[in-house]
Motif scaffolding. Structure first.
Motif, PDB file in Angstrom:
ATOM      1  N   GLU A 104      12.290 -17.452 -11.567  1.00 53.05           N
ATOM      2  CA  GLU A 104      11.899 -16.057 -11.700  1.00 53.05           C
ATOM      3  C   GLU A 104      11.219 -15.520 -10.432  1.00 53.05           C
ATOM      4  O   GLU A 104      11.538 -14.415  -9.965  1.00 53.05           O
ATOM      5  N   GLU A 105      10.305 -16.286  -9.872  1.00 52.10           N
ATOM      6  CA  GLU A 105       9.605 -15.818  -8.682  1.00 52.10           C
ATOM      7  C   GLU A 105      10.550 -15.703  -7.493  1.00 52.10           C
ATOM      8  O   GLU A 105      10.426 -14.789  -6.674  1.00 52.10           O
TER       9      GLU A 105
ATOM     10  N   ARG B 175       7.717 -11.369 -13.973  1.00 50.98           N
ATOM     11  CA  ARG B 175       7.205 -11.481 -15.335  1.00 50.98           C
ATOM     12  C   ARG B 175       8.107 -10.773 -16.355  1.00 50.98           C
ATOM     13  O   ARG B 175       8.113 -11.131 -17.531  1.00 50.98           O
ATOM     14  N   HIS B 176       8.916  -9.811 -15.904  1.00 52.07           N
ATOM     15  CA  HIS B 176       9.667  -8.988 -16.838  1.00 52.07           C
ATOM     16  C   HIS B 176      11.182  -9.037 -16.612  1.00 52.07           C
ATOM     17  O   HIS B 176      11.893  -8.100 -16.977  1.00 52.07           O
TER      18      HIS B 176
ATOM     19  N   ASP C 224       4.217  -1.967 -20.503  1.00 56.56           N
ATOM     20  CA  ASP C 224       3.967  -3.035 -19.529  1.00 56.56           C
ATOM     21  C   ASP C 224       3.416  -2.469 -18.227  1.00 56.56           C
ATOM     22  O   ASP C 224       2.517  -3.063 -17.611  1.00 56.56           O
TER      23      ASP C 224
END
Length: 213
Positions: A16-17, A47-48, A85
């Motif tokens: 993800e990062e 994160r999303h 968010d």
């Protein structure tokens, strides 16, 4: 063409990062006003993410992500995070104007349409055909899901991206002038491009330049 590159659907667990890093490198100027500063924006994207809304390119060995193409079907694209968010991450006072900027970038697919949610390639790997491999796989995804058309937007300051899309059968259908965004996001016009999804897809053309949208 880099024959050793592995194309995979979906964001691999733990990547993800890395995907957020690639996206921010490609689109940070455009997204910075809404999600910046840089470190915070990358963290928000990571994160999303919607893992099932991407095609990724992996370096030989199949572990390191060197390219990513996101797409949007229905209400979900690769880059997620709703109003709640954004407000939770940036606070109500700073979050509300950020939501207004994000709304300017929102693109909703029509029935039978897949909308590209951005394509980004590691700067060190550009010119090796990764962009073509990603676009070819996106077309395959659209065909398998019964889609009839792919749509994307390309900004006026990225002619290399537009040239790549044209080589993959995309044609320009509309250009929206956005001079009010030039100082804020770095571009003054957005061109919408489309291509139909044939039943039998050809292989990727030979490419020597890789863009960001």
């Amino acid at each position: 063409m880099d024959a050793a590159t592995v194309i995979r659907r979906g964001v691999p667990p733990g990547a993800e990062e890395r995907v957020a890093e690639l996206y921010w490198e490609a689109f940070g100027r455009k997204l910075g006003a809404a999600l910046g500063p840089d470190e915070r924006g990358r963290a928000f994207l990571a994160r999303h993410l919607h893992h099932d809304r991407a095609v990724v390119a992996l370096a030989p060995g199949g572990e390191h992500v060197v390219g990513v193409a996101g797409y949007r079907l229905g209400t979900r694209g690769l880059t997620g995070g709703g109003a709640r968010d954004v407000l939770a991450a940036y606070g109500p006072l700073r979050g509300l104007p950020r939501l207004a900027l994000l709304a300017l970038l929102e693109r909703t697919p029509r029935p039978g349409e897949l909308v590209m949610d951005g394509i980004a390639v590691d700067p060190a790997r550009r010119g090796t055909g990764i962009g073509s491999l990603l676009l070819t796989e996106i077309a395959a995804v659209a065909a398998e899901l019964g889609g009839t058309r792919i749509r994307l937007d390309v900004i006026d300051v990225n002619p290399r991206a537009r040239a790549l899309y044209e080589r993959h059968g995309f044609t320009a259908v509309h250009t929206e002038r956005t001079p009010y965004l030039r100082d804020l996001m770095g571009f003054g016009a957005v061109t919408t491009m489309r291509r139909t999804v044939p039943d039998h897809l050809p292989g990727p053309p030979d490419e020597t330049s890789e863009p960001q949208r």
